[in-house]
Design a protein around this motif. Structure first.
Motif, PDB file in Angstrom:
ATOM      1  N   UNK A   1       0.793  -1.188   0.022  1.00 15.22           N
ATOM      2  CA  UNK A   1      -0.171  -0.150   0.000  1.00 15.22           C
ATOM      3  C   UNK A   1       0.959   1.330   0.051  1.00 15.22           C
ATOM      4  N   UNK A   2       1.835   1.281   0.801  1.00 18.07           N
ATOM      5  CA  UNK A   2       2.698   2.176   0.915  1.00 18.07           C
ATOM      6  C   UNK A   2       3.723   2.728  -0.239  1.00 18.07           C
ATOM      7  N   UNK A   3       3.994   1.604  -0.824  1.00 16.15           N
ATOM      8  CA  UNK A   3       4.948   1.699  -1.860  1.00 16.15           C
ATOM      9  C   UNK A   3       4.104   2.377  -3.213  1.00 16.15           C
ATOM     10  N   UNK A   4       2.823   1.323  -3.363  1.00 14.08           N
ATOM     11  CA  UNK A   4       1.914   1.938  -4.440  1.00 14.08           C
ATOM     12  C   UNK A   4       1.620   3.483  -4.310  1.00 14.08           C
ATOM     13  N   UNK A   5       1.363   3.820  -3.158  1.00 19.41           N
ATOM     14  CA  UNK A   5       1.033   5.413  -2.893  1.00 19.41           C
ATOM     15  C   UNK A   5       2.361   6.412  -3.422  1.00 19.41           C
ATOM     16  N   UNK A   6       3.485   5.931  -3.042  1.00 15.83           N
ATOM     17  CA  UNK A   6       4.849   6.526  -3.380  1.00 15.83           C
ATOM     18  C   UNK A   6       4.757   6.263  -5.042  1.00 15.83           C
ATOM     19  N   UNK A   7       4.737   5.100  -5.473  1.00 16.54           N
ATOM     20  CA  UNK A   7       5.019   4.989  -6.811  1.00 16.54           C
ATOM     21  C   UNK A   7       4.026   5.795  -7.570  1.00 16.54           C
ATOM     22  N   UNK A   8       2.754   5.798  -7.384  1.00 17.96           N
ATOM     23  CA  UNK A   8       1.873   6.573  -8.386  1.00 17.96           C
ATOM     24  C   UNK A   8       1.877   8.109  -8.096  1.00 17.96           C
ATOM     25  N   UNK A   9       2.223   8.549  -6.697  1.00 20.96           N
ATOM     26  CA  UNK A   9       2.667  10.151  -6.912  1.00 20.96           C
ATOM     27  C   UNK A   9       3.774  10.199  -7.508  1.00 20.96           C
ATOM     28  N   UNK A  10       4.779   9.520  -7.785  1.00 23.28           N
ATOM     29  CA  UNK A  10       5.874   9.711  -8.327  1.00 23.28           C
ATOM     30  C   UNK A  10       5.653   9.695 -10.071  1.00 23.28           C
ATOM     31  N   UNK A  11       4.578   8.740 -10.255  1.00 22.53           N
ATOM     32  CA  UNK A  11       4.195   8.448 -11.654  1.00 22.53           C
ATOM     33  C   UNK A  11       3.625   9.773 -12.232  1.00 22.53           C
ATOM     34  N   UNK A  12       2.570  10.341 -11.542  1.00 22.59           N
ATOM     35  CA  UNK A  12       1.899  11.601 -11.930  1.00 22.59           C
ATOM     36  C   UNK A  12       2.872  12.676 -12.219  1.00 22.59           C
ATOM     37  N   UNK A  13       3.897  12.871 -11.448  1.00 22.77           N
ATOM     38  CA  UNK A  13       4.641  14.001 -11.626  1.00 22.77           C
ATOM     39  C   UNK A  13       5.646  13.532 -12.840  1.00 22.77           C
ATOM     40  N   UNK A  14       5.722  12.438 -13.245  1.00 25.68           N
ATOM     41  CA  UNK A  14       6.429  12.362 -14.625  1.00 25.68           C
ATOM     42  C   UNK A  14       5.680  12.579 -15.938  1.00 25.68           C
ATOM     43  N   UNK A  15       4.577  13.147 -15.724  1.00 24.75           N
ATOM     44  CA  UNK A  15       3.629  13.246 -16.757  1.00 24.75           C
ATOM     45  C   UNK A  15       3.498  14.691 -17.096  1.00 24.75           C
ATOM     46  N   UNK A  16       3.520  15.241 -18.409  1.00 27.15           N
ATOM     47  CA  UNK A  16       3.045  16.302 -18.645  1.00 27.15           C
ATOM     48  C   UNK A  16       2.341  16.377 -20.013  1.00 27.15           C
ATOM     49  N   UNK A  17       1.468  17.430 -20.027  1.00 25.41           N
ATOM     50  CA  UNK A  17       0.416  17.440 -21.011  1.00 25.41           C
ATOM     51  C   UNK A  17       0.980  18.032 -22.372  1.00 25.41           C
ATOM     52  N   UNK A  18       2.325  18.896 -22.246  1.00 21.08           N
ATOM     53  CA  UNK A  18       3.000  19.149 -23.233  1.00 21.08           C
ATOM     54  C   UNK A  18       4.099  18.170 -23.517  1.00 21.08           C
ATOM     55  N   UNK A  19       4.642  18.284 -24.799  1.00 18.03           N
ATOM     56  CA  UNK A  19       6.020  17.422 -24.975  1.00 18.03           C
ATOM     57  C   UNK A  19       7.044  18.000 -24.584  1.00 18.03           C
ATOM     58  N   UNK A  20       7.881  17.385 -24.128  1.00 18.43           N
ATOM     59  CA  UNK A  20       9.117  17.873 -23.580  1.00 18.43           C
ATOM     60  C   UNK A  20      10.422  17.181 -24.110  1.00 18.43           C
TER      61      UNK A  20
END
Ligand code: FE2
Length: 196
Positions: free
Chosen positions: A70-89
Motif C-alpha cells: 500500500x505504501x509503495x503503491x502510494x509512493x509509486x503513483x505519486x511519483x508517476x503523476x509527476x512524471x507526466x506532462x500535457x506538453x511534449x518535452x
C-alpha cells in the motif's frame, strides 16, 4: 500522519488521446485513492501512524508485505503523476548529458526502457534510476508494488505498466501505451530529481 491523495498537476483530459480522462479518473480517483485509504486504515492506531510515507516503506519492506504494498503503491503513483506532462518535452542539461553518457543516445535509452516495459511479466513498474555510486543511470523493472523508494538508487522517471494504466484505452496492447508515453514525459521533473 494522514496520507493524502496528491492533486494532479494537469486536467484529467490533458493527456488524451494517449491516456483518456476516463483512465485518469479510474487510475487516480479509484486505484491510487484506494491505496491511500487502505494505507491510512492500516496504520491507524499503530506506531507507524505518525511516520512519513518513506518511513512506513522502510519499516514495512521486510516485515509486512501488505502494508509495504500500500505504501509503495502510494509512493509509486505519486511519483508517476509527476512524471507526466500535457506538453511534449525533451530532456536537456545534465539529464540529457547523462542519458547520452550511459545509454549512448536518447533513442537507445527509450528503446531499452520500452523493451523492459513491454517484456515485464504481469503488473509492475519500469524506472530510470541513478545509482548512488558514480551517478550512473540505469533502467530496471519492478514487480507489482515493489518500489525503488528508500534504496541506494535514486528514482528519476517511471512508467506504470499495471493493466489499470492502459486497459480502458488500449485493452491488452501495452506496446501502444508505451509508445505514446514519450510524448508526455515530464523531463523537467526527472531532471529535478537528479539534483535532489
Ligand atoms: Fe497504477
Amino acid at each position: 500522519m494522514k496520507h493524502t491523495l496528491p492533486e494532479l498537476q494537469f486536467a484529467p483530459d490533458a493527456l488524451a488521446p494517449w491516456t483518456s480522462a476516463e483512465t485518469i479518473e479510474f487510475h487516480h480517483g479509484k486505484h491510487h485513492a484506494g491505496y491511500v485509504n487502505k494505507l491510512n486504515v492500516a496504520i491507524e492506531n499503530t506506531d507507524l501512524g505518525e511516520k512519513s510515507l518513506e518511513e512506513v516503506i522502510v519499516a514495512a519492506r521486510r516485515s509486512n508485505s501488505s502494508l509495504y504494498n500500500l505504501a509503495a503503491q502510494h509512493f509509486n503513483h505519486g511519483f508517476f503523476w509527476n512524471c507526466l506532462s500535457a506538453e511534449k518535452q525533451e530532456p536537456d542539461g545534465q539529464l540529457a548529458e547523462f542519458i547520452n553518457r550511459d545509454f549512448g543516445s536518447l533513442e537507445t535509452f527509450k528503446e531499452q526502457f520500452a523493451e523492459l516495459a513491454l517484456k515485464h511479466f504481469g503488473s509492475g513498474w519500469v524506472w530510470l534510476l541513478q545509482e548512488e555510486e558514480g551517478g550512473k543511470l540505469v533502467v530496471r523493472d519492478f514487480h507489482d508494488a515493489d518500489t525503488p523508494a528508500e534504496t541506494d538508487e535514486k528514482p528519476l522517471l517511471t512508467l506504470d505498466v499495471w493493466e489499470h494504466a492502459y486497459y480502458i484505452d488500449y485493452r491488452n496492447d501495452r506496446g501502444k501505451f508505451i509508445e505514446g508515453f514519450w510524448d508526455h514525459v515530464n523531463w523537467e521533473f526527472a531532471q529535478s530529481q537528479m539534483n535532489k
